[in-house]
Design a protein around this motif. Sequence first.
Motif, mmCIF file in Angstrom:
data_model
loop_
_atom_site.group_PDB
_atom_site.id
_atom_site.type_symbol
_atom_site.label_atom_id
_atom_site.label_comp_id
_atom_site.label_asym_id
_atom_site.label_seq_id
_atom_site.Cartn_x
_atom_site.Cartn_y
_atom_site.Cartn_z
ATOM 1 N N CYS A 17 0.871 -1.176 0.000
ATOM 2 C CA CYS A 17 0.000 0.000 0.000
ATOM 3 C C CYS A 17 0.908 1.226 0.000
ATOM 4 O O CYS A 17 1.383 1.662 1.057
ATOM 5 N N ARG A 18 1.155 1.745 -1.186
ATOM 6 C CA ARG A 18 2.119 2.837 -1.318
ATOM 7 C C ARG A 18 1.424 4.179 -1.148
ATOM 8 O O ARG A 18 0.457 4.498 -1.848
ATOM 9 N N CYS A 19 1.954 4.948 -0.216
ATOM 10 C CA CYS A 19 1.363 6.257 0.084
ATOM 11 C C CYS A 19 2.482 7.160 0.598
ATOM 12 O O CYS A 19 3.229 6.762 1.499
ATOM 13 N N PRO A 20 2.640 8.366 0.053
ATOM 14 C CA PRO A 20 3.703 9.268 0.509
ATOM 15 C C PRO A 20 3.575 9.579 1.996
ATOM 16 O O PRO A 20 2.467 9.650 2.542
ATOM 17 N N LEU A 21 4.729 9.765 2.629
ATOM 18 C CA LEU A 21 4.745 10.036 4.059
ATOM 19 C C LEU A 21 3.917 11.266 4.412
ATOM 20 O O LEU A 21 3.179 11.258 5.411
ATOM 21 N N GLU A 50 11.373 -0.150 5.089
ATOM 22 C CA GLU A 50 12.054 -0.664 3.903
ATOM 23 C C GLU A 50 11.004 -1.079 2.873
ATOM 24 O O GLU A 50 10.308 -2.075 3.053
ATOM 25 N N GLU A 51 10.892 -0.299 1.820
ATOM 26 C CA GLU A 51 9.879 -0.566 0.805
ATOM 27 C C GLU A 51 10.099 -1.934 0.153
ATOM 28 O O GLU A 51 11.249 -2.351 -0.048
ATOM 29 N N PRO A 52 9.019 -2.630 -0.180
ATOM 30 C CA PRO A 52 9.159 -3.898 -0.901
ATOM 31 C C PRO A 52 9.859 -3.689 -2.231
ATOM 32 O O PRO A 52 9.612 -2.700 -2.923
ATOM 33 N N GLU A 53 10.753 -4.598 -2.566
ATOM 34 C CA GLU A 53 11.490 -4.484 -3.821
ATOM 35 C C GLU A 53 10.747 -5.157 -4.977
ATOM 36 O O GLU A 53 10.787 -4.676 -6.109
ATOM 37 N N GLN A 54 10.085 -6.263 -4.690
ATOM 38 C CA GLN A 54 9.344 -6.972 -5.730
ATOM 39 C C GLN A 54 8.020 -7.510 -5.183
ATOM 40 O O GLN A 54 7.808 -8.729 -5.129
ATOM 41 N N PRO A 55 7.128 -6.616 -4.776
ATOM 42 C CA PRO A 55 5.827 -7.080 -4.273
ATOM 43 C C PRO A 55 4.990 -7.650 -5.414
ATOM 44 O O PRO A 55 5.199 -7.304 -6.586
ATOM 45 N N GLU A 56 4.084 -8.529 -5.080
ATOM 46 C CA GLU A 56 3.188 -9.063 -6.108
ATOM 47 C C GLU A 56 2.280 -7.976 -6.665
ATOM 48 O O GLU A 56 1.907 -8.006 -7.841
ATOM 49 N N LEU A 57 1.948 -7.007 -5.823
ATOM 50 C CA LEU A 57 1.015 -5.957 -6.251
ATOM 51 C C LEU A 57 1.333 -4.667 -5.512
ATOM 52 O O LEU A 57 1.618 -4.683 -4.310
ATOM 53 N N VAL A 58 1.300 -3.550 -6.241
ATOM 54 C CA VAL A 58 1.434 -2.223 -5.633
ATOM 55 C C VAL A 58 0.107 -1.507 -5.791
ATOM 56 O O VAL A 58 -0.414 -1.387 -6.908
ATOM 57 N N VAL A 59 -0.442 -1.050 -4.681
ATOM 58 C CA VAL A 59 -1.707 -0.321 -4.701
ATOM 59 C C VAL A 59 -1.433 1.107 -4.254
ATOM 60 O O VAL A 59 -0.959 1.330 -3.135
ATOM 61 N N GLU A 60 -1.684 2.051 -5.134
ATOM 62 C CA GLU A 60 -1.473 3.468 -4.811
ATOM 63 C C GLU A 60 -2.683 3.965 -4.027
ATOM 64 O O GLU A 60 -3.729 4.268 -4.597
ATOM 65 N N THR A 61 -2.533 4.050 -2.725
ATOM 66 C CA THR A 61 -3.684 4.358 -1.875
ATOM 67 C C THR A 61 -3.875 5.842 -1.605
ATOM 68 O O THR A 61 -4.848 6.221 -0.958
ATOM 69 N N SER A 62 -2.981 6.683 -2.120
ATOM 70 C CA SER A 62 -3.090 8.109 -1.803
ATOM 71 C C SER A 62 -4.093 8.838 -2.684
ATOM 72 O O SER A 62 -4.775 9.758 -2.237
ATOM 73 N N GLY A 63 -4.200 8.429 -3.953
ATOM 74 C CA GLY A 63 -5.065 9.171 -4.855
ATOM 75 C C GLY A 63 -6.199 8.361 -5.446
ATOM 76 O O GLY A 63 -6.814 8.778 -6.432
ATOM 77 N N ARG A 64 -6.490 7.207 -4.845
ATOM 78 C CA ARG A 64 -7.546 6.343 -5.375
ATOM 79 C C ARG A 64 -8.535 6.004 -4.275
ATOM 80 O O ARG A 64 -8.181 5.956 -3.098
ATOM 81 N N SER A 65 -9.766 5.743 -4.666
ATOM 82 C CA SER A 65 -10.785 5.374 -3.686
ATOM 83 C C SER A 65 -10.563 3.953 -3.201
ATOM 84 O O SER A 65 -9.895 3.152 -3.870
ATOM 85 N N ILE A 66 -11.138 3.636 -2.063
ATOM 86 C CA ILE A 66 -11.060 2.279 -1.533
ATOM 87 C C ILE A 66 -11.683 1.297 -2.521
ATOM 88 O O ILE A 66 -11.160 0.199 -2.755
ATOM 89 N N GLU A 67 -12.784 1.702 -3.128
ATOM 90 C CA GLU A 67 -13.469 0.830 -4.087
ATOM 91 C C GLU A 67 -12.561 0.480 -5.267
ATOM 92 O O GLU A 67 -12.517 -0.675 -5.712
ATOM 93 N N ASP A 68 -11.824 1.463 -5.782
ATOM 94 C CA ASP A 68 -10.917 1.223 -6.900
ATOM 95 C C ASP A 68 -9.778 0.289 -6.484
ATOM 96 O O ASP A 68 -9.356 -0.591 -7.256
#
Length: 207
Positions: free
Chosen positions: A134-138, A169-187
């Motif tokens: 769940c990638r989100c800027p600090l 320590e950010e994941p280097e090769q996650p199975e999935l990256v979800v950008e949670t800062s600019g997207r709705s929970i539904e998306d």
Amino acid sequence: MTTPSPKSSNTVWHHATVTRERRAKLNGHKSVLLWFTGLSGAGKSTLAHALEESLYQMGYHTFVLDGDNVRHGLCGDLGFSNEARVENIRRISEVAKLFVEAGVIVLTAFISPFRADRAKARNLVGADFFEIYCRCPLDVCEERDVKGLYRRARAGEIKEFTGISSPYEEPEQPELVVETSGRSIEDCVEQILNYLIQLGIYEPNPR
């Protein structure tokens, strides 16, 4: 912090007659571990519970292991030092593995800041471990700060706080990256469901 005792030499693994494969057949779906990781405030718990609700509504057997909730019981004796964080994730990994063996789709929502600990969890569970970052800027996480934790960490009231005085320590090769800062929970939920469809783990309206 409580140090785990070494495994007793007098214990022998008992192989059950009700296997994971039989549970999967009964449940009508596979069991996996979806490991949500990210900074505090990145939306891990919110997303995990929203995804669980969607899966539950379609007849899937699920359970969320939430970081805060687990520290009320199983990990209630642990602090937030690096050593305690390692033990926290070790315990969760073992519990999550048991849930997977029980035929459940497990969703864990933990900061789990260290790559080595997430790698150990992956090695323990094997091919059924899927890391979701769940990638989100600090600064966005700090703006949310619904618990007031960042404010207290900045004030020095909370020591060894991830992202402020302790590293993430950010994941280097996650199975999935979800950008949670600019997207709705539904998306975000839809993105994960589509990924699970590709893996053959999930299909809409299975029953």
